[in-house]
Structures are given as C-alpha cells and as structure tokens.
Write an enzyme that holds these catalytic residues in place. Structure first.
Site, mmCIF file in Angstrom:
data_model
loop_
_atom_site.group_PDB
_atom_site.id
_atom_site.type_symbol
_atom_site.label_atom_id
_atom_site.label_comp_id
_atom_site.label_asym_id
_atom_site.label_seq_id
_atom_site.Cartn_x
_atom_site.Cartn_y
_atom_site.Cartn_z
ATOM 1 N N HIS A 96 0.646 -1.192 0.125
ATOM 2 C CA HIS A 96 -0.049 0.063 -0.033
ATOM 3 C C HIS A 96 0.832 1.243 0.064
ATOM 4 O O HIS A 96 0.524 2.199 -0.679
ATOM 5 C CB HIS A 96 -0.777 0.109 1.257
ATOM 6 C CG HIS A 96 -1.685 1.078 1.312
ATOM 7 N ND1 HIS A 96 -3.363 1.111 1.584
ATOM 8 C CD2 HIS A 96 -1.538 2.665 1.743
ATOM 9 C CE1 HIS A 96 -3.684 2.427 1.757
ATOM 10 N NE2 HIS A 96 -2.661 3.203 1.849
ATOM 11 N N GLU A 97 1.898 1.296 1.041
ATOM 12 C CA GLU A 97 2.752 2.542 0.999
ATOM 13 C C GLU A 97 3.655 2.492 -0.304
ATOM 14 O O GLU A 97 3.987 3.862 -0.513
ATOM 15 C CB GLU A 97 3.521 2.349 2.233
ATOM 16 C CG GLU A 97 2.852 2.405 3.558
ATOM 17 C CD GLU A 97 1.584 3.235 3.771
ATOM 18 O OE1 GLU A 97 1.546 4.468 3.147
ATOM 19 O OE2 GLU A 97 0.789 3.001 4.574
HETATM 20 ZN ZN ZN Z 1 -2.619 5.241 2.130
#
Ligand code: ZN
Length: 158
Positions: free
Chosen positions: A141-142
């Site tokens: 996600h990051e």
């Molecule tokens: Zn995020």
C-alpha cells in the site's frame, strides 16, 4: 511544525516520488521522526512521505493493534527508504484497507501474500527481507503511494 495529511484530489499524491539522495540529511531524519509520530497519533499502520507533501521515496511501516486495525501485529515503527519490491508470491490475498489520505472510505484490495523488499534504514544500512500477510499488505500500500497509486484504484469490482 505540524504536518498535514494531504487528501485525495491533491496532485502530489499522484506524482511518482524521487529517490532520497542523502539519508543522513537532518531534514530526512526529522521527517522520519515526524512521520512516525503522525502515523501513531492518527491510528495508522503506515504512511508515505508524499502524503505530507514530500515527493520522496520514504515510507513508515508501523503495524500495531489499534481502533482502525484491531488485529494488526505489533512491530516497532520502521522507516524504509528507497524501498523496492524485488519478488512477489503468486498467491494473492484479499483484505480490507483504508488510507489516511482517503478519509471515511475502506474497501477490499487483493495483494501479494509475500514479498521480498530491498530498502535502506535510517542509519543508511541496506536490507533485503521477506514480509508476509498484513505487514506485506502495508508495504505494498505504501509503495503504491510512491508511485502515485491510491488503494481506491485497486478496489475489487465496486
Ligand atoms: Zn495510504
């Protein structure tokens, strides 16, 4: 200086971030401290520098149980600098995600169950490590943030 979390619609969130050139720079070290504080105070499990308007390849991974993610495993907050996923498991797993830059929205996203990541830590050391399940999800996600991608781009069919 209090950092502000940019919200979806801000063009910085859609940029491809540039590499951090000098990890030991005071500005970067302070940014890491500030991002860790911000993540924990916002009940987040991770954040990426572009979310506070700094378009550089730096993420914080800070899994811990909290009201937003009650089942998250506990780890010490980790700054990953210039992270790169070098291999993925074929196996995908679906899980519920939210984002500090997309307030009030959550959804199921398919991610690779296991990944191998190369990155530098804040002391300038190089690492190559495998991560799985929830922590692997946070990292994917990051790192998406570093490439201008938000989880809402990956939602499974409405
Ligand atoms: Zn995020």
């Amino acid at each position: 200086m209090a950092l502000e979390i940019l919200q979806i619609g801000n063009p910085i969130l859609r940029q491809v971030a540039r590499e951090v050139s000098d990890i030991e720079e005071e500005r970067i070290q302070k940014l890491i401290d500030d991002l860790i504080s911000l993540t924990l105070s916002a009940n987040g499990v991770g954040i990426a520098a572009p979310q506070v308007g700094v378009s550089e390849r730096l993420i914080i991974v800070a899994s811990h149980p909290n009201p937003r993610y009650p089942d998250a495993p506990l780890m010490s907050p980790l700054a990953m600098i210039n992270p790169r996923i070098v291999s993925y498991s074929q196996e995908m797993v679906k899980g519920n995600e939210g984002c500090l830059s997309v307030r009030g929205k959550r959804g199921d996203v398919s991610r690779h169950r296991e990944i191998e990541v190369e990155y530098y830590t804040r002391d300038g050391k190089f690492h190559r490590r495998q991560y799985s399940d929830f922590v692997a999800r946070i990292i994917q996600h990051e790192i998406d943030h570093l490439n201008g991608i938000l989880f809402v781009d990956r939602l499974d069919g409405g």
